[in-house]
Design a protein around this motif. Sequence first.
Motif, PDB file in Angstrom:
ATOM      1  N   UNK A  79       0.948  -0.585   0.126  1.00 32.79           N
ATOM      2  CA  UNK A  79       0.136   0.037  -0.018  1.00 32.79           C
ATOM      3  C   UNK A  79       0.752   1.320  -0.199  1.00 32.79           C
ATOM      4  N   UNK A  80       2.412   1.057   0.175  1.00 30.26           N
ATOM      5  CA  UNK A  80       3.074   2.566   0.196  1.00 30.26           C
ATOM      6  C   UNK A  80       3.150   2.635  -1.707  1.00 30.26           C
ATOM      7  N   UNK A  81       2.989   3.850  -1.521  1.00 28.42           N
ATOM      8  CA  UNK A  81       2.860   5.037  -2.505  1.00 28.42           C
ATOM      9  C   UNK A  81       3.528   5.752  -3.100  1.00 28.42           C
ATOM     10  N   UNK A  82       3.511   6.285  -1.586  1.00 29.14           N
ATOM     11  CA  UNK A  82       4.559   7.278  -1.588  1.00 29.14           C
ATOM     12  C   UNK A  82       5.623   7.270  -0.331  1.00 29.14           C
ATOM     13  N   UNK A  83       6.745   8.607  -0.725  1.00 34.76           N
ATOM     14  CA  UNK A  83       7.839   8.430  -0.246  1.00 34.76           C
ATOM     15  C   UNK A  83       7.911   8.860   1.148  1.00 34.76           C
ATOM     16  N   UNK A  84       8.233   8.017   2.105  1.00 35.01           N
ATOM     17  CA  UNK A  84       7.858   8.259   3.692  1.00 35.01           C
ATOM     18  C   UNK A  84       9.273   7.892   4.532  1.00 35.01           C
ATOM     19  N   UNK A  85       9.630   8.268   5.579  1.00 34.27           N
ATOM     20  CA  UNK A  85      10.918   8.029   7.074  1.00 34.27           C
ATOM     21  C   UNK A  85      10.049   6.585   7.661  1.00 34.27           C
ATOM     22  N   UNK A  86      10.950   6.435   7.978  1.00 33.14           N
ATOM     23  CA  UNK A  86      11.109   5.342   8.506  1.00 33.14           C
ATOM     24  C   UNK A  86      11.773   4.767  10.172  1.00 33.14           C
ATOM     25  N   UNK A  87      11.570   5.180  10.975  1.00 31.78           N
ATOM     26  CA  UNK A  87      12.807   4.352  12.032  1.00 31.78           C
ATOM     27  C   UNK A  87      12.521   2.883  12.197  1.00 31.78           C
ATOM     28  N   UNK A  88      13.924   3.132  12.224  1.00 29.56           N
ATOM     29  CA  UNK A  88      14.404   1.139  12.176  1.00 29.56           C
ATOM     30  C   UNK A  88      14.242   0.440  13.690  1.00 29.56           C
ATOM     31  N   UNK A  89      13.827  -0.364  14.089  1.00 32.85           N
ATOM     32  CA  UNK A  89      13.843  -0.401  14.860  1.00 32.85           C
ATOM     33  C   UNK A  89      14.356  -2.331  15.287  1.00 32.85           C
ATOM     34  N   UNK A  90      13.683  -2.718  16.431  1.00 36.77           N
ATOM     35  CA  UNK A  90      15.069  -3.973  16.802  1.00 36.77           C
ATOM     36  C   UNK A  90      14.247  -4.679  15.829  1.00 36.77           C
ATOM     37  N   UNK A  91      13.076  -5.677  15.560  1.00 37.57           N
ATOM     38  CA  UNK A  91      12.617  -6.640  14.479  1.00 37.57           C
ATOM     39  C   UNK A  91      12.943  -6.023  12.596  1.00 37.57           C
ATOM     40  N   UNK A 113      10.736 -13.066   3.656  1.00 43.88           N
ATOM     41  CA  UNK A 113      11.196 -11.597   4.781  1.00 43.88           C
ATOM     42  C   UNK A 113      10.569 -10.615   4.435  1.00 43.88           C
ATOM     43  N   UNK A 114      10.640 -10.389   2.945  1.00 42.14           N
ATOM     44  CA  UNK A 114       9.610  -9.023   2.122  1.00 42.14           C
ATOM     45  C   UNK A 114       8.724  -9.109   2.883  1.00 42.14           C
ATOM     46  N   UNK A 115       7.940  -9.553   2.521  1.00 42.55           N
ATOM     47  CA  UNK A 115       6.392  -9.321   3.228  1.00 42.55           C
ATOM     48  C   UNK A 115       5.815  -9.223   4.618  1.00 42.55           C
ATOM     49  N   UNK A 116       7.340  -9.998   5.778  1.00 46.60           N
ATOM     50  CA  UNK A 116       7.063  -9.063   6.529  1.00 46.60           C
ATOM     51  C   UNK A 116       8.110  -7.959   7.259  1.00 46.60           C
ATOM     52  N   UNK A 117       9.153  -7.756   5.899  1.00 46.44           N
ATOM     53  CA  UNK A 117       9.385  -6.269   6.448  1.00 46.44           C
ATOM     54  C   UNK A 117       8.232  -5.059   5.647  1.00 46.44           C
ATOM     55  N   UNK A 118       7.458  -5.485   4.753  1.00 46.13           N
ATOM     56  CA  UNK A 118       6.455  -4.217   4.351  1.00 46.13           C
ATOM     57  C   UNK A 118       5.585  -4.312   5.218  1.00 46.13           C
ATOM     58  N   UNK A 119       5.038  -5.340   6.098  1.00 45.21           N
ATOM     59  CA  UNK A 119       3.401  -5.391   7.200  1.00 45.21           C
ATOM     60  C   UNK A 119       4.610  -4.235   8.334  1.00 45.21           C
TER      61      UNK A 119
END
Length: 241
Positions: A79-91, A113-119
């Motif tokens: 569902x990600x269609x726009x640029x966005x900043x993300x905080x990288x937590x432990x998981x 693994x990709x599905x889990x990253x997107x989620x």
Amino acid sequence: MSSRTWIPPVTVRDRCEEHLNMLLWQVRGEADLVVRDEEWSLVTGHAIWIPAGASHSFTVRENSVTVPLGFDADDIATTLAETMLITVGRDLRTLMLAYMVSRSSVIQPPADIARQILALIEHGPVLSTALPAPTGVAAGAVCETLRFNPGDARTVEQLSASVHTTTRTLQRAFLAETGMTMQQWRLRNRMEAAAFLLRSTSAIDAVAHRVGYSHVNSFRRAFSDHFGLSPTRYAKRYGSE
């Protein structure tokens, strides 16, 4: 960094990945970016999502490390269609490391693994709030897992073991608390997630993969049986809502 080591700055100009979503992860230091003529700054412990088709340039500063991760837009829906900043937590950090290793070595876990990253990074989870959820501890934990990742490929036995209960107990809990067997609940969860993604105009093959189908024809049959509409007709009727 030690004074003995030096990583010079690097500038990458005028990139546009038509079929690849990019996730740039700032492992150390800083980077400066321009995405679709908008300026962004990236610092340690953060990442930036750049959707497929977005023109971008960036400079990785001196003694900094930026790791690019690519996600094939034709292969997995988001569902990600726009640029966005993300905080990288432990998981997220753990998943991104596993994703990097799986794409560059023989160490390839039998999980997507990709599905889990997107989620983890999507604005909202791909789930249906109308779908009844079990309230027991074990069944509730499995429900949360499958809502987080509808394409989770683990068997009922493996999911039962992950919450330290028996398959029989888990099956009974789903039937008693939702009125559906676990298999029925899981299928409905996948179909509701697929419908959500199709309304975001994602490609059908990519949607099928995201919700756990290796073969798009199997997904088409399951979706049509559930909604009475083919995925193609559903996307045309409800897309971009």
